[in-house]
Design a protein around this motif. Sequence first.
Motif, PDB file in Angstrom:
ATOM      1  N   ILE A   1      10.389  23.920  27.962  1.00 55.73           N
ATOM      2  CA  ILE A   1      11.149  24.116  26.732  1.00 55.73           C
ATOM      3  C   ILE A   1      11.240  25.603  26.412  1.00 55.73           C
ATOM      4  O   ILE A   1      10.420  26.409  26.859  1.00 55.73           O
ATOM      5  N   GLY A   2      12.262  25.953  25.622  1.00 51.18           N
ATOM      6  CA  GLY A   2      12.432  27.333  25.200  1.00 51.18           C
ATOM      7  C   GLY A   2      13.289  27.392  23.949  1.00 51.18           C
ATOM      8  O   GLY A   2      13.925  26.404  23.561  1.00 51.18           O
ATOM      9  N   TRP A   3      13.332  28.552  23.313  1.00 50.03           N
ATOM     10  CA  TRP A   3      14.055  28.700  22.049  1.00 50.03           C
ATOM     11  C   TRP A   3      14.412  30.160  21.836  1.00 50.03           C
ATOM     12  O   TRP A   3      13.785  31.069  22.363  1.00 50.03           O
ATOM     13  N   VAL A   4      15.447  30.369  21.034  1.00 52.35           N
ATOM     14  CA  VAL A   4      15.807  31.686  20.534  1.00 52.35           C
ATOM     15  C   VAL A   4      16.414  31.488  19.152  1.00 52.35           C
ATOM     16  O   VAL A   4      17.229  30.583  18.951  1.00 52.35           O
ATOM     17  N   VAL A   5      15.973  32.319  18.198  1.00 49.04           N
ATOM     18  CA  VAL A   5      16.397  32.193  16.811  1.00 49.04           C
ATOM     19  C   VAL A   5      16.815  33.565  16.294  1.00 49.04           C
ATOM     20  O   VAL A   5      16.172  34.572  16.602  1.00 49.04           O
ATOM     21  N   HIS A   6      17.892  33.593  15.531  1.00 50.85           N
ATOM     22  CA  HIS A   6      18.345  34.845  14.924  1.00 50.85           C
ATOM     23  C   HIS A   6      17.212  35.444  14.093  1.00 50.85           C
ATOM     24  O   HIS A   6      16.592  34.741  13.286  1.00 50.85           O
ATOM     25  N   PRO A   7      16.914  36.743  14.263  1.00 48.85           N
ATOM     26  CA  PRO A   7      15.805  37.359  13.514  1.00 48.85           C
ATOM     27  C   PRO A   7      15.924  37.236  12.003  1.00 48.85           C
ATOM     28  O   PRO A   7      14.902  37.241  11.307  1.00 48.85           O
ATOM     29  N   ASP A   8      17.138  37.100  11.478  1.00 45.93           N
ATOM     30  CA  ASP A   8      17.297  36.944  10.026  1.00 45.93           C
ATOM     31  C   ASP A   8      16.630  35.666   9.517  1.00 45.93           C
ATOM     32  O   ASP A   8      16.387  35.536   8.305  1.00 45.93           O
ATOM     33  N   PHE A   9      16.359  34.736  10.429  1.00 44.00           N
ATOM     34  CA  PHE A   9      15.792  33.442  10.022  1.00 44.00           C
ATOM     35  C   PHE A   9      14.354  33.275  10.502  1.00 44.00           C
ATOM     36  O   PHE A   9      13.799  32.173  10.430  1.00 44.00           O
ATOM     37  N   HIS A  10      13.757  34.353  10.966  1.00 43.93           N
ATOM     38  CA  HIS A  10      12.346  34.304  11.334  1.00 43.93           C
ATOM     39  C   HIS A  10      11.473  34.168  10.086  1.00 43.93           C
ATOM     40  O   HIS A  10      11.878  34.520   8.983  1.00 43.93           O
ATOM     41  N   GLY A  11      10.273  33.650  10.285  1.00 45.95           N
ATOM     42  CA  GLY A  11       9.301  33.581   9.198  1.00 45.95           C
ATOM     43  C   GLY A  11       9.532  32.462   8.213  1.00 45.95           C
ATOM     44  O   GLY A  11       8.878  32.422   7.165  1.00 45.95           O
ATOM     45  N   ARG A  12      10.412  31.531   8.530  1.00 44.77           N
ATOM     46  CA  ARG A  12      10.725  30.428   7.608  1.00 44.77           C
ATOM     47  C   ARG A  12      10.348  29.058   8.183  1.00 44.77           C
ATOM     48  O   ARG A  12      10.645  28.031   7.587  1.00 44.77           O
TER      49      ARG A  12
ATOM     50  N   ALA B   1       9.809  10.824  28.232  1.00 45.09           N
ATOM     51  CA  ALA B   1       8.528  10.385  28.803  1.00 45.09           C
ATOM     52  C   ALA B   1       7.933  11.391  29.778  1.00 45.09           C
ATOM     53  O   ALA B   1       7.408  11.033  30.836  1.00 45.09           O
ATOM     54  N   ALA B   2       7.997  12.675  29.418  1.00 41.42           N
ATOM     55  CA  ALA B   2       7.361  13.701  30.247  1.00 41.42           C
ATOM     56  C   ALA B   2       5.844  13.517  30.250  1.00 41.42           C
ATOM     57  O   ALA B   2       5.261  13.071  29.251  1.00 41.42           O
ATOM     58  N   HIS B   3       5.224  13.879  31.345  1.00 40.32           N
ATOM     59  CA  HIS B   3       3.761  13.922  31.385  1.00 40.32           C
ATOM     60  C   HIS B   3       3.251  15.271  30.896  1.00 40.32           C
ATOM     61  O   HIS B   3       2.204  15.345  30.246  1.00 40.32           O
ATOM     62  N   ARG B   4       4.026  16.311  31.180  1.00 39.88           N
ATOM     63  CA  ARG B   4       3.596  17.672  30.870  1.00 39.88           C
ATOM     64  C   ARG B   4       4.805  18.501  30.450  1.00 39.88           C
ATOM     65  O   ARG B   4       5.885  18.387  31.037  1.00 39.88           O
ATOM     66  N   VAL B   5       4.617  19.321  29.416  1.00 38.70           N
ATOM     67  CA  VAL B   5       5.659  20.236  28.953  1.00 38.70           C
ATOM     68  C   VAL B   5       5.087  21.650  28.960  1.00 38.70           C
ATOM     69  O   VAL B   5       3.949  21.868  28.534  1.00 38.70           O
ATOM     70  N   VAL B   6       5.888  22.598  29.453  1.00 38.06           N
ATOM     71  CA  VAL B   6       5.439  23.987  29.546  1.00 38.06           C
ATOM     72  C   VAL B   6       6.427  24.893  28.826  1.00 38.06           C
ATOM     73  O   VAL B   6       7.593  24.542  28.613  1.00 38.06           O
ATOM     74  N   ALA B   7       5.935  26.072  28.463  1.00 38.98           N
ATOM     75  CA  ALA B   7       6.776  27.130  27.903  1.00 38.98           C
ATOM     76  C   ALA B   7       6.313  28.448  28.509  1.00 38.98           C
ATOM     77  O   ALA B   7       5.105  28.711  28.568  1.00 38.98           O
ATOM     78  N   HIS B   8       7.252  29.252  28.970  1.00 36.35           N
ATOM     79  CA  HIS B   8       6.941  30.556  29.552  1.00 36.35           C
ATOM     80  C   HIS B   8       7.609  31.631  28.700  1.00 36.35           C
ATOM     81  O   HIS B   8       8.814  31.544  28.424  1.00 36.35           O
ATOM     82  N   LEU B   9       6.861  32.635  28.290  1.00 39.24           N
ATOM     83  CA  LEU B   9       7.408  33.653  27.407  1.00 39.24           C
ATOM     84  C   LEU B   9       6.858  35.023  27.725  1.00 39.24           C
ATOM     85  O   LEU B   9       5.792  35.156  28.343  1.00 39.24           O
ATOM     86  N   ASP B  10       7.611  36.017  27.311  1.00 38.86           N
ATOM     87  CA  ASP B  10       7.164  37.400  27.420  1.00 38.86           C
ATOM     88  C   ASP B  10       5.837  37.520  26.669  1.00 38.86           C
ATOM     89  O   ASP B  10       5.742  37.156  25.492  1.00 38.86           O
ATOM     90  N   ALA B  11       4.809  38.015  27.348  1.00 37.85           N
ATOM     91  CA  ALA B  11       3.474  38.058  26.747  1.00 37.85           C
ATOM     92  C   ALA B  11       3.411  38.945  25.513  1.00 37.85           C
ATOM     93  O   ALA B  11       2.480  38.829  24.712  1.00 37.85           O
ATOM     94  N   ARG B  12       4.399  39.817  25.323  1.00 43.23           N
ATOM     95  CA  ARG B  12       4.426  40.660  24.123  1.00 43.23           C
ATOM     96  C   ARG B  12       4.968  39.928  22.907  1.00 43.23           C
ATOM     97  O   ARG B  12       4.862  40.427  21.779  1.00 43.23           O
ATOM     98  N   ASN B  13       5.554  38.771  23.137  1.00 42.08           N
ATOM     99  CA  ASN B  13       6.231  38.045  22.066  1.00 42.08           C
ATOM    100  C   ASN B  13       5.226  37.244  21.250  1.00 42.08           C
ATOM    101  O   ASN B  13       5.033  36.044  21.436  1.00 42.08           O
TER     102      ASN B  13
ATOM    103  N   THR C   1       3.903  37.605  31.764  1.00 42.63           N
ATOM    104  CA  THR C   1       4.404  36.316  31.278  1.00 42.63           C
ATOM    105  C   THR C   1       3.229  35.473  30.796  1.00 42.63           C
ATOM    106  O   THR C   1       2.227  35.334  31.497  1.00 42.63           O
ATOM    107  N   ALA C   2       3.364  34.931  29.591  1.00 45.00           N
ATOM    108  CA  ALA C   2       2.363  34.001  29.060  1.00 45.00           C
ATOM    109  C   ALA C   2       2.846  32.577  29.295  1.00 45.00           C
ATOM    110  O   ALA C   2       4.007  32.257  29.019  1.00 45.00           O
ATOM    111  N   SER C   3       1.973  31.720  29.815  1.00 42.01           N
ATOM    112  CA  SER C   3       2.323  30.331  30.102  1.00 42.01           C
ATOM    113  C   SER C   3       1.527  29.391  29.202  1.00 42.01           C
ATOM    114  O   SER C   3       0.296  29.491  29.123  1.00 42.01           O
ATOM    115  N   TYR C   4       2.254  28.507  28.531  1.00 41.52           N
ATOM    116  CA  TYR C   4       1.642  27.515  27.641  1.00 41.52           C
ATOM    117  C   TYR C   4       1.950  26.127  28.164  1.00 41.52           C
ATOM    118  O   TYR C   4       3.001  25.903  28.792  1.00 41.52           O
TER     119      TYR C   4
END
Length: 215
Positions: free
Chosen positions: A123-134, A153-165, A196-199
């Motif tokens: 999974i992944g996401w991107v949100v306009h910065p004007d709407f962050h923090g809500r 019916a996934a067994h496992r879900v992962v997210a990969h992101l820039d570790a600075r984020n 890269t940070a992996s969750y």
Amino acid sequence: MSTILHALPDEAADAGPPALRLPYDVAEVEHRPLTTARMTLRPLAAYDADDVWEYQRLPEVLRYIPWPERERDEAREHTEARADMRRLVADGDAIFLAMVLDGRVIGDLMVRLANAQHARLEIGWVVHPDFHGRGLATEGADVLLDLAFGRLAAHRVVAHLDARNAASAHLCERLGMRREATLVEEEYNDGEWQDTASYGMLRREWRAVRAGRSA
């Protein structure tokens, strides 16, 4: 609370063999829109290109997402290409949902078929910065987990992101995902090596999170 997507897999299925419910067509969401407390989630469409451009062009967004800088026409083509990705059938397929608030697309969400054989989704996401923090990203991502674990019916879900984020890292943790690895200098973007940070999260862990909310 997100819309109920599908009868939840029973606990016995958590330890059983992988059984993703495929193929999946995002047209299902057009016929039965997903909702959060404040938003509607629907398939990303070509006509969303202007709204997407409003965040796709921002340096603070591009800093953490491996998108190149694009001119407006190029960005429109990119949105159209993502809008055309509507089915999960084979590894690498992805679908995108627009996050609609008061008639405006403020971000988008992704589900990618990482490995059908082992019932793994990304999974992944991107949100306009004007709407962050809500809390809007959390609302949207929570629906992604319901879709991934409940409907698909996934067994496992992962997210990969820039570790600075840090904001996305905190979001993963709020969802109940665990940080499993930091891949040091995995990619070279914007003139520098980036970690890269992996969750990750398992279906039984998602079930426990849902049970804790309803207790």
